[in-house]
Design a protein around this motif. Structure first.
Motif, PDB file in Angstrom:
ATOM      1  N   GLU A  98       9.878 -16.970   7.078  1.00 56.57           N
ATOM      2  CA  GLU A  98       8.372 -16.933   6.883  1.00 56.57           C
ATOM      3  C   GLU A  98       7.584 -16.635   5.778  1.00 56.57           C
ATOM      4  O   GLU A  98       8.292 -15.876   4.806  1.00 56.57           O
ATOM      5  N   ASP A  99       6.228 -17.037   5.694  1.00 52.33           N
ATOM      6  CA  ASP A  99       5.387 -16.593   4.670  1.00 52.33           C
ATOM      7  C   ASP A  99       4.690 -15.214   4.909  1.00 52.33           C
ATOM      8  O   ASP A  99       3.484 -15.222   4.233  1.00 52.33           O
ATOM      9  N   ALA A 100       5.191 -14.393   5.643  1.00 53.71           N
ATOM     10  CA  ALA A 100       4.463 -13.261   6.405  1.00 53.71           C
ATOM     11  C   ALA A 100       4.867 -12.048   5.320  1.00 53.71           C
ATOM     12  O   ALA A 100       6.286 -11.937   5.182  1.00 53.71           O
ATOM     13  N   TRP A 101       3.954 -11.195   4.459  1.00 51.67           N
ATOM     14  CA  TRP A 101       4.208 -10.178   3.818  1.00 51.67           C
ATOM     15  C   TRP A 101       3.427  -8.945   4.358  1.00 51.67           C
ATOM     16  O   TRP A 101       2.713  -8.870   4.631  1.00 51.67           O
ATOM     17  N   ILE A 102       4.403  -7.696   4.234  1.00 55.38           N
ATOM     18  CA  ILE A 102       3.893  -6.455   4.532  1.00 55.38           C
ATOM     19  C   ILE A 102       3.789  -5.610   3.206  1.00 55.38           C
ATOM     20  O   ILE A 102       4.763  -5.771   2.443  1.00 55.38           O
ATOM     21  N   ALA A 103       2.788  -4.900   3.100  1.00 54.82           N
ATOM     22  CA  ALA A 103       2.611  -3.986   1.947  1.00 54.82           C
ATOM     23  C   ALA A 103       2.576  -2.600   2.272  1.00 54.82           C
ATOM     24  O   ALA A 103       2.015  -2.105   3.314  1.00 54.82           O
ATOM     25  N   THR A 104       3.135  -1.597   1.571  1.00 54.59           N
ATOM     26  CA  THR A 104       2.881  -0.128   1.640  1.00 54.59           C
ATOM     27  C   THR A 104       2.800   0.402   0.028  1.00 54.59           C
ATOM     28  O   THR A 104       3.097  -0.261  -0.848  1.00 54.59           O
ATOM     29  N   HIS A 105       1.954   1.402   0.011  1.00 54.49           N
ATOM     30  CA  HIS A 105       1.691   2.057  -1.144  1.00 54.49           C
ATOM     31  C   HIS A 105       1.682   3.569  -1.088  1.00 54.49           C
ATOM     32  O   HIS A 105       1.051   4.055  -0.041  1.00 54.49           O
ATOM     33  N   SER A 106       1.714   4.163  -2.201  1.00 57.32           N
ATOM     34  CA  SER A 106       1.632   5.559  -2.527  1.00 57.32           C
ATOM     35  C   SER A 106       1.319   5.745  -3.882  1.00 57.32           C
ATOM     36  O   SER A 106       1.913   5.431  -4.768  1.00 57.32           O
ATOM     37  N   VAL A 107       0.017   6.298  -4.113  1.00 61.58           N
ATOM     38  CA  VAL A 107      -0.331   6.664  -5.445  1.00 61.58           C
ATOM     39  C   VAL A 107      -0.792   7.984  -5.496  1.00 61.58           C
ATOM     40  O   VAL A 107      -1.480   8.473  -4.554  1.00 61.58           O
ATOM     41  N   ARG A 108      -1.255   8.444  -6.750  1.00 59.70           N
ATOM     42  CA  ARG A 108      -1.731   9.749  -7.125  1.00 59.70           C
ATOM     43  C   ARG A 108      -2.802   9.402  -8.201  1.00 59.70           C
ATOM     44  O   ARG A 108      -2.348   8.791  -9.193  1.00 59.70           O
ATOM     45  N   LYS A 109      -3.962  10.066  -8.114  1.00 59.57           N
ATOM     46  CA  LYS A 109      -4.803  10.082  -9.293  1.00 59.57           C
ATOM     47  C   LYS A 109      -4.584  11.132 -10.117  1.00 59.57           C
ATOM     48  O   LYS A 109      -4.616  12.239  -9.486  1.00 59.57           O
ATOM     49  N   SER A 110      -4.174  11.100 -11.528  1.00 59.97           N
ATOM     50  CA  SER A 110      -3.839  12.212 -12.102  1.00 59.97           C
ATOM     51  C   SER A 110      -4.648  13.202 -12.444  1.00 59.97           C
ATOM     52  O   SER A 110      -6.258  12.755 -12.359  1.00 59.97           O
ATOM     53  N   ALA A 150      -5.768  14.111  -5.650  1.00 61.22           N
ATOM     54  CA  ALA A 150      -6.154  13.317  -4.951  1.00 61.22           C
ATOM     55  C   ALA A 150      -4.926  12.245  -4.545  1.00 61.22           C
ATOM     56  O   ALA A 150      -4.275  12.084  -5.756  1.00 61.22           O
ATOM     57  N   ALA A 151      -4.428  11.903  -3.623  1.00 59.99           N
ATOM     58  CA  ALA A 151      -3.539  10.976  -3.197  1.00 59.99           C
ATOM     59  C   ALA A 151      -3.820   9.953  -2.116  1.00 59.99           C
ATOM     60  O   ALA A 151      -4.530  10.345  -1.479  1.00 59.99           O
ATOM     61  N   ASN A 152      -3.234   9.089  -2.117  1.00 60.83           N
ATOM     62  CA  ASN A 152      -3.387   8.082  -1.052  1.00 60.83           C
ATOM     63  C   ASN A 152      -2.113   7.293  -0.758  1.00 60.83           C
ATOM     64  O   ASN A 152      -1.419   7.116  -1.501  1.00 60.83           O
ATOM     65  N   GLY A 153      -2.233   6.608   0.305  1.00 60.62           N
ATOM     66  CA  GLY A 153      -1.154   5.667   0.974  1.00 60.62           C
ATOM     67  C   GLY A 153      -1.600   4.924   2.183  1.00 60.62           C
ATOM     68  O   GLY A 153      -2.404   5.383   2.897  1.00 60.62           O
ATOM     69  N   ALA A 154      -0.851   3.779   2.221  1.00 61.79           N
ATOM     70  CA  ALA A 154      -1.251   3.163   3.602  1.00 61.79           C
ATOM     71  C   ALA A 154      -0.476   1.785   3.306  1.00 61.79           C
ATOM     72  O   ALA A 154       0.423   1.750   2.627  1.00 61.79           O
ATOM     73  N   GLY A 155      -1.001   0.838   3.693  1.00 64.31           N
ATOM     74  CA  GLY A 155      -0.478  -0.590   3.852  1.00 64.31           C
ATOM     75  C   GLY A 155      -1.381  -1.849   4.272  1.00 64.31           C
ATOM     76  O   GLY A 155      -2.431  -1.596   4.405  1.00 64.31           O
ATOM     77  N   GLY A 156      -0.557  -2.813   4.756  1.00 68.79           N
ATOM     78  CA  GLY A 156      -1.277  -3.891   5.180  1.00 68.79           C
ATOM     79  C   GLY A 156      -0.322  -4.954   5.294  1.00 68.79           C
ATOM     80  O   GLY A 156       0.843  -4.950   5.274  1.00 68.79           O
ATOM     81  N   ALA A 157      -0.905  -6.188   5.870  1.00 67.71           N
ATOM     82  CA  ALA A 157      -0.022  -7.499   6.211  1.00 67.71           C
ATOM     83  C   ALA A 157      -0.888  -8.698   5.696  1.00 67.71           C
ATOM     84  O   ALA A 157      -1.993  -8.558   5.720  1.00 67.71           O
ATOM     85  N   LYS A 158      -0.073  -9.706   5.250  1.00 70.85           N
ATOM     86  CA  LYS A 158      -0.676 -10.847   5.177  1.00 70.85           C
ATOM     87  C   LYS A 158       0.089 -11.994   5.318  1.00 70.85           C
ATOM     88  O   LYS A 158       1.232 -12.143   5.105  1.00 70.85           O
ATOM     89  N   VAL A 159      -0.304 -13.332   6.071  1.00 66.96           N
ATOM     90  CA  VAL A 159       0.615 -14.481   6.227  1.00 66.96           C
ATOM     91  C   VAL A 159       0.042 -15.494   5.375  1.00 66.96           C
ATOM     92  O   VAL A 159      -1.154 -15.814   5.440  1.00 66.96           O
ATOM     93  N   LEU A 160       0.702 -15.945   4.250  1.00 69.17           N
ATOM     94  CA  LEU A 160       0.360 -17.102   3.323  1.00 69.17           C
ATOM     95  C   LEU A 160       0.505 -18.181   4.025  1.00 69.17           C
ATOM     96  O   LEU A 160       1.103 -18.548   4.845  1.00 69.17           O
ATOM     97  N   SER A 161      -0.281 -19.357   3.310  1.00 63.83           N
ATOM     98  CA  SER A 161      -0.288 -20.730   3.939  1.00 63.83           C
ATOM     99  C   SER A 161       0.784 -21.568   3.176  1.00 63.83           C
ATOM    100  O   SER A 161       0.940 -22.390   3.530  1.00 63.83           O
ATOM    101  N   GLY A 162       1.647 -20.842   2.286  1.00 62.78           N
ATOM    102  CA  GLY A 162       2.733 -21.415   1.666  1.00 62.78           C
ATOM    103  C   GLY A 162       3.540 -20.348   1.102  1.00 62.78           C
ATOM    104  O   GLY A 162       3.411 -18.982   1.199  1.00 62.78           O
ATOM    105  N   SER A 163       4.589 -20.585   0.219  1.00 66.34           N
ATOM    106  CA  SER A 163       5.428 -19.816  -0.516  1.00 66.34           C
ATOM    107  C   SER A 163       4.621 -18.959  -1.666  1.00 66.34           C
ATOM    108  O   SER A 163       4.048 -19.643  -2.335  1.00 66.34           O
ATOM    109  N   LEU A 164       4.973 -17.705  -1.701  1.00 73.01           N
ATOM    110  CA  LEU A 164       4.387 -16.784  -2.626  1.00 73.01           C
ATOM    111  C   LEU A 164       4.789 -17.275  -4.154  1.00 73.01           C
ATOM    112  O   LEU A 164       5.860 -17.701  -4.232  1.00 73.01           O
TER     113      LEU A 164
END
Length: 191
Positions: free
Chosen positions: A137-149, A153-167
């Motif tokens: 599949e060309d479906a991608w899942i994202a997660t992240h974790s970052v900190r503002k120096s 402040a810190a944050n995190g979460a994610g998302g999803a995306k299905v592409l129309s072709g190969s990345l």
């Protein structure tokens, strides 16, 4: 059978064996390079976007590292995926939740995988990991974790995306009119 024909037959068998050995080692080298992946570095991003191209179609995991990335104004980082047809700018399901001294909140985007930054003059450090849902599949899942120096402040979460072709590419930009003013970005990938 003459000595000349024996030598010719032996030489032919040796050359055929050498060609098979060469093909074997070429195939082995290709497989090892695919397993180990690759890396692209952007020592000091500038402008409003950074584009990384040439990502092989066999990639199943990508790590994007942000080290001290700063923006010229208030904006959020935005990671967009591209195929051979171009960068896909819609169809993402992405959220970045944050907590800082002023409270909690979230930034959403359907234009890319969003990473909350807010006031861009403080350096952001952290990682986003993109994983292909399955090799078919060309479906991608994202997660992240970052900190503002220099803040709490810190944050995190994610998302999803299905592409129309190969990345084949990744574009790192931002949601406002800001530009990159410092830091560095590293993108690595593997099978």
């Amino acid at each position: 059978m003459t000595l000349e024909s024996l030598n010719r037959d032996a030489l032919t068998r040796i050359c055929d064996g050498d060609q098979r050995a060469i093909r074997f080692f070429e195939t082995l080298t290709d497989l090892v390079s695919q397993m180990s992946g690759g890396q692209q570095l952007v020592p000091t991003p500038s402008g409003s976007t950074v584009s990384l191209t040439g990502i092989p179609s066999w990639v199943s995991e990508i790590a994007i590292l942000f080290d001290g990335v700063t923006l010229s104004g208030t904006a959020n980082l935005l990671v967009q995926l591209g195929t051979d047809a171009g960068v896909e700018v819609t169809g993402y399901n992405s959220t970045s939740a944050f907590i800082d001294g002023a409270g909690v909140g979230a930034a959403d985007s359907d234009a890319g995988f969003v990473v909350w930054v807010g006031a861009g003059s403080l350096p952001v450090r952290g990682a986003m990991v993109l994983r292909r849902y399955s090799p078919d599949e060309d479906a991608w899942i994202a997660t992240h974790s970052v900190r503002k120096s220099t803040t709490q402040a810190a944050n995190g979460a994610g998302g999803a995306k299905v592409l129309s072709g190969s990345l084949s590419s990744i574009t790192i930009g931002q949601t406002g009119a800001a530009t990159f003013t410092g830091g560095r970005v590293s993108v690595s990938y593997r099978r």
